[in-house]
Design a protein around this motif. Structure first.
Motif, short mmCIF file in Angstrom:
data_model
loop_
_atom_site.label_atom_id
_atom_site.label_comp_id
_atom_site.label_asym_id
_atom_site.label_seq_id
_atom_site.Cartn_x
_atom_site.Cartn_y
_atom_site.Cartn_z
N UNK A 70 10.39 -63.89 109.81
CA UNK A 70 11.10 -62.42 109.31
C UNK A 70 12.36 -62.15 108.93
N UNK A 71 12.78 -61.54 107.95
CA UNK A 71 14.10 -61.24 107.52
C UNK A 71 13.68 -59.34 106.62
N UNK A 72 14.53 -59.06 106.63
CA UNK A 72 14.40 -57.15 106.50
C UNK A 72 15.68 -57.20 105.50
N UNK A 73 15.10 -55.87 104.87
CA UNK A 73 16.04 -55.30 104.20
C UNK A 73 15.87 -54.57 103.56
N UNK A 74 16.60 -53.49 102.66
CA UNK A 74 16.53 -52.18 102.33
C UNK A 74 16.37 -51.76 100.93
N UNK A 75 14.98 -50.98 100.85
CA UNK A 75 14.49 -50.87 99.95
C UNK A 75 14.74 -49.66 99.09
N UNK A 76 15.55 -50.07 97.79
CA UNK A 76 15.68 -48.72 96.84
C UNK A 76 15.13 -48.39 96.03
N UNK A 77 14.32 -47.02 95.75
CA UNK A 77 13.87 -46.12 94.05
C UNK A 77 14.70 -46.78 93.51
N UNK A 78 14.36 -47.72 92.03
CA UNK A 78 15.47 -47.65 90.94
C UNK A 78 16.16 -46.43 90.53
N UNK A 79 16.84 -46.35 89.88
CA UNK A 79 17.37 -44.64 90.00
C UNK A 79 17.22 -45.05 87.93
N UNK A 80 16.41 -44.18 87.58
CA UNK A 80 15.63 -44.61 85.85
C UNK A 80 16.89 -44.22 85.08
N UNK A 81 18.36 -44.99 85.53
CA UNK A 81 19.72 -44.63 84.64
C UNK A 81 20.86 -45.80 84.50
#
Lengths: 681, 199
Positions: A260-271
């Motif tokens: 397994x590999x873990x990372x952070x996902x972020x909501x894309x900023x619409x800009x």
């Protein structure tokens, strides 16, 4: 007899030892649990790991932080001496348990949940009691909730001593966890599916992913994992019970061999990247504006006035009440002047946008002009040129006027009079304000005004401050010149933003324009001293025109150079679409934006594939692509035409038929099948 | 790389096929025709003009047991007294946990003091899957016009402990109240929690 005694003694030692740094097994239905400490003796200021060790019966499992469609994650509530703290549970890489039609995420077999414990430096007790109230749900097909209270008692000494029997357990616990990666991915939830893009991953063939957010994906739905152009693209249907996604959450990617590999996902900023500045908090912006206003007082054209005022206040201690009233009127005058400036600006902006001249920082044109402005203002601070000298001489007499009501106009005039020095700062504030909503722009100017009036207000109410004021002198000019450099840096930032939008060629054009600006300022500045002849100001004006003119060389809407090379699409425009439809050609319109992950995945998976390209060629379809990254007004109107507020939007025009809107989530066959159907009608 | 592409294509094809219609709040609730424990047939349209509550249940599930300490019975009594149709649905397949016959069902109703309008046997899971029901308990509120108004958990604390009922926000009870008052529930969707339904 002796041997029995020895063995009894040994037993005692072992059992107390077990009591101290391992809780011993807690037997429960279909699962047993123990809590084990990494160290048997600990010391103040130390960090250590505590292992919650589960051994469920075969085919039974406990749950991950996102348990999937049912189930509950294991939770631990710690009871610890004051000052001792724990981190979150460090979850192992989960497994998927399919119980059609449902899917659960959890752990079968021996499971080790590690938690980090921190002992404060000032911990004085000789022992450290640890109580863990553990709640879990263990399921095969049926589920059994249970809880247990597991206890440890560690001795605290001057040195830390590892608990040898725990070393292997802790090591296994660590190795069962996903490897943390420093990269961050982005995701969106447009069109009824979860889409994510992650770049910078190790060269591994990923097979499966787990999102830590609950009720986000339809856990039982098939997962799509595609590697394309250096990025991993993930997609899965949204959960029926999805309401709103968190801003960020953990993603675990699992390779073919189970790592397994873990990372952070972020909501894309619409800009676009340029809009990043907008996230600066309001208070910080206002505070900076007020500080900017305060600095205005130190400018060579304002400070002498301030000093005189300070001296007069210190001298006439008898007229305190009058002075305070004066100071308030003065403040009002300053603030209102700034507000009217802001209103003028906002009116201009409204007029500008009414004629389609957008003031968004998304427009490369505006970014370029702002870069020019800041650069020119920086040159002015550096002393190359002086702006607004005429105003200064005209108003200087008026600042001398006296009287209560006169104070108000003194405030107004102070703003005008000070303009040669304040212009650079005002320019910065103006530049910021044109890109902001009206209320915020107004607030910025009010803060600027309050900052500028602050010393007078303070002097009126605290006359003692007058003594603390520095004397006017050469330092003021040095300060002014010093302040040019932040402006140059701001200009650099804008050039960078411009470069992101328009590419490196355009940056070269912009820099040439800035050289022209520098030359114009220099010419005009030297003319200001001599006031001889008209050639220099004329040439300066020409150079200024040239600097703006060269911007016309920059393509209006920059397209990434790489995409253009082998593109099987053309840029969309309303005119082009109308023209193609009139000539009876089938057209595919794709409205997309750089920040739209769903669009990206659709393009890579379904539109840029060989089969889709072949289908487009077979049916002689012209593929038009519109880029909404910078909120093009024509595209917004087009989206509204199809009752959409955002991208993606795919519309297929077949001659003689009503336009067909394709689903927001495309599969590799969508385009080909739709074309087949339309052509057979 | 080529292999990946192919894999993606295959996955996408399956993916496209799985796009079944999911129940949606604000949309007409999925239709059903099912038999209750007495063998009587019920259809959603039979209840037109009445508010309908669907409760997925499995008497052996600890999460159901938690709410059958009194909370669920009280809700059933309160709502049926206000002319709400309450259907307790059992989607457990034969041989699986929670599956019951008529006698057992009647015994459970009387021994627990439950007061649903009817207990529905959904052995083949058709109704459960149409509603995308996942857990026991799992609650739905349908208004007089047959529009789905609420779907999700019974309350906000996912646990099997009775004492948590008091401190939890009663999402389902609030939603039912709102629908009775002609308002839209908030939240209208929440996370269902409990045992998985034994389809």
């Amino acid at each position: 007899m002796f041997r029995i005694f020895i063995s009894m003694l040994l037993c005692c030692c072992i059992s107390t030892a077990v009591w101290a740094h391992s809780s011993g097994w807690h037997e429960s239905k279909h699962i047993r649990a123990e809590l084990v400490s990494e160290y048997q003796q600990v010391m103040p200021g130390q960090k250590l790991l505590l292992a919650l060790h589960f051994i469920p019966d075969e085919h039974w499992h406990t749950y991950w932080q996102n348990p999937g469609d049912s189930g509950l994650p294991t939770s631990i509530s710690w009871q610890l001496p004051e000052g001792v703290s724990t981190g979150p549970i460090q979850w192992p890489t989960p497994q998927a348990f399919s119980i059609p039609p449902l899917m659960n995420y959890g752990f079968a077999g021996p499971t080790i949940l590690l938690t980090e414990l921190t002992i404060p430096l000032d911990y004085t007790d000789s022992s450290l009691p640890i109580k863990a109230k553990v709640d879990w749900l263990v399921c095969e097909e049926i589920c059994i909730p249970a809880d247990a209270e597991l206890q440890l008692e560690l001795t605290v000494g001057s040195a830390a001593v590892l608990f040898d029997s725990a070393t292997a357990l802790v090591a296994r616990g660590k190795s069962s966890q996903p490897l943390p990666l420093a990269v961050r991915g982005s995701f969106d939830t447009a069109g009824g599916s979860f889409s994510a893009a992650v770049s910078g991953l190790p060269d591994v063939d990923f097979q499966q992913f787990f999102v830590a957010a609950t009720e986000l994906v339809d856990h039982a739905a098939p997962q799509q994992l595609v590697f394309s152009e250096g990025e991993w693209l993930l997609r899965q249907n949204l959960n029926t019970y999805f309401t709103r996604a968190a801003d960020s959450f953990e993603l675990v990617l699992v390779s073919g061999n189970g790592q397994g590999y873990s990372l952070l996902l972020e909501a894309v900023a619409e800009s676009s990247p340029a809009a990043a500045a907008e996230s600066t908090s309001l208070w910080l912006v206002l505070l900076m504006a007020a500080a900017g206003g305060l600095i205005l007082n130190l400018m060579p054209c304002v400070f002498p006035v301030l000093s005189l005022k300070a001296l007069s206040i210190a001298a006439n201690s008898g007229q305190r009440a009058e002075q305070r009233r004066d100071a308030l009127w003065y403040t009002l005058g300053v603030v209102l002047s700034f507000v009217s400036l802001a209103l003028l600006l906002l009116a201009l902006r409204a007029a500008g946008s009414a004629v389609g001249w957008g003031f968004q920082l998304q427009s490369p044109w505006l970014v370029a002009l702002l870069a020019y402005l800041l650069f020119a203002l920086g040159l002015s601070l550096s002393g190359v040129v002086q702006f607004g000298l005429g105003l200064m001489s005209a108003g200087s007499e008026l600042t001398q006027s006296k009287g209560t009501k006169g104070s108000f106009f003194t405030g107004v005039l102070a703003v005008v009079v000070a303009s040669p020095c304040t212009a650079p700062f005002m320019g910065g504030a103006l530049g910021y304000a044109v890109t902001q909503p009206p209320l915020l722009a107004l607030l910025v100017f009010v803060a600027l005004g309050l900052g500028m009036a602050l010393p007078f207000l303070l002097l009126a109410y605290l006359p003692a401050l007058a003594r603390a004021l520095p004397k006017p002198g050469a330092w003021m000019d040095t300060l002014k010149q010093l302040l040019a450099f932040p402006l140059y840096l701001s200009a650099v930032w804008l050039v960078w933003v411009f470069g992101r939008q328009a590419g490196i060629d355009a940056v070269a054009v912009l820099l040439c324009g800035m050289v022209a600006i520098a030359a114009a300022c220099w010419l005009y500045g030297s003319w200001q001293f001599s006031r001889a002849g008209w050639s220099r100001p004329l040439l300066a004006a020409l150079l200024l025109l040239l600097s703006v003119g060269v911007l016309r060389l920059v393509p209006d809407s920059a397209t990434p150079a790489a995409a253009a090379a082998d593109a099987h699409w053309q840029a969309w425009s309303p005119g082009k679409l109308a023209q193609l439809r009139q000539s009876g050609k089938p057209v595919l319109v794709n409205m997309t934006a750089d920040w739209c992950i769903t669009c990206l995945v659709n393009e890579r998976v379904a539109l840029n594939t060989e089969s889709s390209k072949a289908a487009l060629a077979l049916y002689d379809v012209t593929y038009l692509k519109g880029d909404w990254t910078r909120r093009d007004a024509d595209i917004t109107a087009y989206l509204h035409q199809y009752q959409r507020d955002g991208v993606p939007l795919y519309v297929l025009y077949w001659p003689g038929q009503t336009p067909e809107v394709l689903p927001q989530i495309l599969t590799p066959d969508t385009l080909r099948q739709t074309l087949e159907r339309l052509s057979n009608q | 790389m080529k292999k990946m592409k192919l894999l993606a294509l295959a996955a996408a094809a399956v993916f496209a096929g799985s796009l079944a219609a999911a129940p949606q709040v604000g949309q007409p609730a999925p239709a059903f025709t099912v038999k209750d424990s007495a063998g009587q047939v019920h259809s959603l349209q039979d209840f037109a003009g009445k508010n309908v509550v669907l409760e997925w249940t499995n008497h052996d599930c600890p999460f159901v047991v938690k709410h059958y300490q009194g909370n669920m019975q009280q809700l059933q009594k309160d709502l049926t007294a206000q002319d709400v149709v309450w259907l307790s649905v059992i989607s457990s397949a034969p041989g699986k946990q929670g599956h019951v016959n008529q006698a057992k069902s009647d015994e459970l109703t009387s021994s627990r003091g439950a007061a649903p309008t009817a207990v529905i046997f959904d052995e083949d899971g058709v109704m459960g899957k149409a509603y995308d029901a996942r857990t026991t308990p799992h609650m739905y509120v349908i208004d007089k016009n047959g529009v789905l108004q609420y779907m999700g958990g019974i309350d906000s604390i996912p646990s099997a402990k009775v004492e948590d009922i008091q401190t939890a926000t009663p999402y389902f009870a609030n939603a039912a109240k709102a629908v009775l008052a002609g308002q839209a529930p908030d939240p209208a969707v929440s996370r269902p929690y409990g045992c998985s339904i034994k389809y």
